[in-house]
Design a protein around this motif. Structure first.
Motif, mmCIF file in Angstrom:
data_model
loop_
_atom_site.group_PDB
_atom_site.id
_atom_site.type_symbol
_atom_site.label_atom_id
_atom_site.label_comp_id
_atom_site.label_asym_id
_atom_site.label_seq_id
_atom_site.Cartn_x
_atom_site.Cartn_y
_atom_site.Cartn_z
ATOM 1 N N ARG B 187 -6.800 -61.429 -24.429
ATOM 2 C CA ARG B 187 -6.472 -61.697 -23.038
ATOM 3 C C ARG B 187 -6.392 -63.199 -22.762
ATOM 4 O O ARG B 187 -5.496 -63.670 -22.075
ATOM 5 C CB ARG B 187 -7.543 -61.057 -22.136
ATOM 6 N N GLU B 188 -7.336 -63.946 -23.357
ATOM 7 C CA GLU B 188 -7.478 -65.341 -22.931
ATOM 8 C C GLU B 188 -6.925 -66.372 -23.906
ATOM 9 O O GLU B 188 -6.664 -67.510 -23.529
ATOM 10 C CB GLU B 188 -8.965 -65.629 -22.659
ATOM 11 N N ASP B 189 -6.827 -66.010 -25.183
ATOM 12 C CA ASP B 189 -6.385 -66.991 -26.167
ATOM 13 C C ASP B 189 -5.452 -66.316 -27.173
ATOM 14 O O ASP B 189 -5.808 -66.063 -28.328
ATOM 15 C CB ASP B 189 -7.617 -67.586 -26.871
ATOM 16 N N ARG B 190 -4.245 -65.997 -26.694
ATOM 17 C CA ARG B 190 -3.316 -65.198 -27.494
ATOM 18 C C ARG B 190 -2.982 -65.881 -28.818
ATOM 19 O O ARG B 190 -2.821 -65.235 -29.841
ATOM 20 C CB ARG B 190 -2.042 -64.900 -26.680
ATOM 21 N N GLN B 191 -2.924 -67.234 -28.751
ATOM 22 C CA GLN B 191 -2.585 -67.980 -29.961
ATOM 23 C C GLN B 191 -3.610 -67.720 -31.068
ATOM 24 O O GLN B 191 -3.281 -67.424 -32.199
ATOM 25 C CB GLN B 191 -2.514 -69.490 -29.641
ATOM 26 N N ARG B 192 -4.885 -67.785 -30.669
ATOM 27 C CA ARG B 192 -5.950 -67.562 -31.642
ATOM 28 C C ARG B 192 -5.912 -66.109 -32.159
ATOM 29 O O ARG B 192 -6.088 -65.843 -33.340
ATOM 30 C CB ARG B 192 -7.308 -67.869 -30.998
ATOM 31 N N PHE B 193 -5.656 -65.193 -31.237
ATOM 32 C CA PHE B 193 -5.564 -63.780 -31.627
ATOM 33 C C PHE B 193 -4.477 -63.597 -32.686
ATOM 34 O O PHE B 193 -4.677 -62.945 -33.716
ATOM 35 C CB PHE B 193 -5.262 -62.901 -30.396
ATOM 36 N N ASN B 194 -3.323 -64.205 -32.426
ATOM 37 C CA ASN B 194 -2.204 -64.092 -33.370
ATOM 38 C C ASN B 194 -2.540 -64.705 -34.727
ATOM 39 O O ASN B 194 -2.154 -64.168 -35.766
ATOM 40 C CB ASN B 194 -0.950 -64.753 -32.796
ATOM 41 N N ASP B 195 -3.272 -65.850 -34.691
ATOM 42 C CA ASP B 195 -3.658 -66.494 -35.945
ATOM 43 C C ASP B 195 -4.573 -65.583 -36.766
ATOM 44 O O ASP B 195 -4.383 -65.407 -37.968
ATOM 45 C CB ASP B 195 -4.387 -67.818 -35.671
ATOM 46 N N ILE B 196 -5.568 -64.993 -36.075
ATOM 47 C CA ILE B 196 -6.487 -64.086 -36.775
ATOM 48 C C ILE B 196 -5.704 -62.908 -37.351
ATOM 49 O O ILE B 196 -5.909 -62.501 -38.497
ATOM 50 C CB ILE B 196 -7.597 -63.581 -35.830
#
Lengths: 277, 207
Positions: B187-196
């Motif tokens: 929800r809050e940090d899509r970039q980080r989610f995508n990286d993971i």
């Protein structure tokens, strides 16, 4: 009117999670509370299963007297009223399927004594299956349930004894397959008459959603709308005697459909159905 | 991929030879599809009938990005599935192995599903268990799903579950999270989610 099978059991995990008595409760993120809730739910179901037969023997209505305290005037009066018109009761397990199980047993038991309705009923069942396929239900999934259903029906037609019927209904596997088929007959009728029944739905659900959530899943309790649909679909009128805490000392009944001559009679007590004789 | 499908078909055929079961209700369907192979006659028994048919259907006509079949001949109630990360999502290119555990009274009760590989996703517990509405009957409401969500009923199928899992990968539901951390990141940090997610994909391919 909300009716069905396991209304009296409060979800205990909810109590343990949110009750004010648990002031010293601390949330532990490592624990899986959802699993615990479901586990407790399973436990309750197992307890019900170990103490109640799917379908009981035929018992005298006198048995009901001790289900309620002697001081409970309303119920004791109503039991007397019931006894003036009926003799026996056959109880079903409170697992959310009780209406279908009671209805199914009572009807098939009746067929044992009078087989004249079987050809018509078989026709209805087969037609419903065709209709369900047309509605988009996978044929091979339906076959699984309908074949079991028709197989039991054929045995009733040819050589089944009352004891065998009793055993069939207490064999959880077969018994539950019959329940699924009754549920499918209801879902079929509701969807084919969706325009009419949509008027009776609360909330924002359409008839298909209602069927997926309230009719097709096992253990979902039966409401007025289900009974109306089932009795209309299969052409088997039923009388329901409503024994609740209402004043008056008399047990009221309702016939589905109205003004019909009931083939079977069920006893409703809040949350549960049994068979009356 | 063809190799795996072939293996599944092999397992299925050897299963049908090695088990002695008692239901032949599936025969017409099988005859239609397999040209009347008699060995199936003994194959089907009560509760696994719909499971067997699901397998035949999945094997003959697998949905895109999904392969599934029993783990071994001994246990028909445990399946292995390979789920491809859906195209155009952060899981694209990944191949995620999962187990499906069927209860003895399937299809009356739903199976359970668990990913064997690590996936950081709002609807998958840290230990890999999948938490979506179709794996629960209505009433079993651990996550408080929205009422319109698809639920388990005996007329649902394995295929439907697997397709729901694929769409869950494509569109996480952060309203009913099994992994709160993942939901928050989504929800809050899509970039980080995508990286993971991308690292998970690489890991799933053994890179």
């Amino acid at each position: 009117m909300v009716v069905g099978g396991r209304g009296t059991v409060a979800p205990p995990a909810l109590v343990s999670r949110f009750s004010p008595d648990m002031a010293d409760f601390h949330y532990d993120p490592e624990k899986n509370y959802d699993e615990q809730t479901l586990e407790q739910q399973r436990h309750i179901e197992q307890e019900v299963a170990s103490t109640q037969a799917l379908v009981s023997e035929r018992l005298s209505l006198n048995q009901l007297i001790k289900d309620y305290s002697m001081e409970d005037n309303i119920y004791q009066q109503k039991i007397q009223d019931l006894r003036s018109r009926y003799r026996d009761i056959r109880k079903t397990r409170g697992d959310g399927n009780c209406f279908y199980r009671a209805f199914g047993f009572a009807y098939l038991e009746r067929l044992l004594h009078d087989k004249s309705d079987i050809p018509r009923f078989k026709e209805v069942v087969n037609q419903s299956k065709t209709d369900l396929v047309a509605l988009g239900y996978p044929q091979f999934t339906l076959d699984d349930f309908f074949d079991t259903f028709l197989d039991v029906l054929s045995r009733v037609e040819s050589s089944c004894t009352p004891e065998e019927l009793f055993d069939t209904f207490n064999d959880q596997g077969v018994s539950d397959y019959l329940i699924v088929t009754w549920r499918l007959l209801v879902t079929c009728y509701l969807q084919r008459n969706g325009e009419f029944f949509a008027n009776f739905l609360e909330g924002h659900r359409d008839i298909k959603e209602f069927c997926c959530q309230e009719v097709e899943p096992m253990n979902k309790e039966c409401d007025h709308i289900h009974i109306t649909a089932l009795t209309s679909a299969v052409g088997i009128p039923v009388r329901v005697e409503y024994m609740d805490r209402g004043e008056g000392g008399l047990v009221n009944h309702h016939d589905f459909p109205e003004c019909s001559k009931p083939a079977i009679t069920l006893l409703y007590r809040p949350g549960h159905y049994d068979i009356l004789y | 991929m063809d190799e795996i499908i072939k293996t599944i078909i092999d397992i299925f055929f050897s299963l049908s030879l090695s088990l002695s079961l008692k239901d032949a209700r599936a025969l017409p369907f099988l005859q239609e599809n397999f040209g009347g192979i008699d060995i199936f006659q003994d194959f089907f028994f009560f509760f696994s009938l719909s499971l067997s048919l699901s397998l035949v259907k999945l094997t003959l006509n697998p949905p895109e990005g999904i392969i599934a079949g029993p783990v071994s001949e001994e246990n028909f109630f445990e399946w292995e599935a390979l789920i491809m990360g859906p195209e155009g999502t952060c899981f694209e290119g990944g191949v995620f192995p999962a187990r499906l555990m069927f209860p003895p009274d399937y299809p009356l009760s739903p199976p359970k599903m668990k990913f064997n590989s690590e996936i950081f996703h709002p609807n998958i517990y840290v230990d890999g268990r999948v938490c979506i509405s179709i794996l629960h009957a209505p009433g079993d409401d651990p996550m408080g799903y929205e009422t319109s969500a698809e639920r388990w009923s005996p007329v649902q199928s394995v295929e439907k579950i697997l397709l729901s899992v694929v769409s869950m990968l494509a569109e996480p539901n952060d309203e009913s999270a099994a992994n709160v951390d993942a939901a928050k990141t989504w929800r809050e940090d899509r970039q980080r989610f995508n990286d993971i997610a991308r690292r998970t994909v690489e890991k799933s391919l053994g890179l």
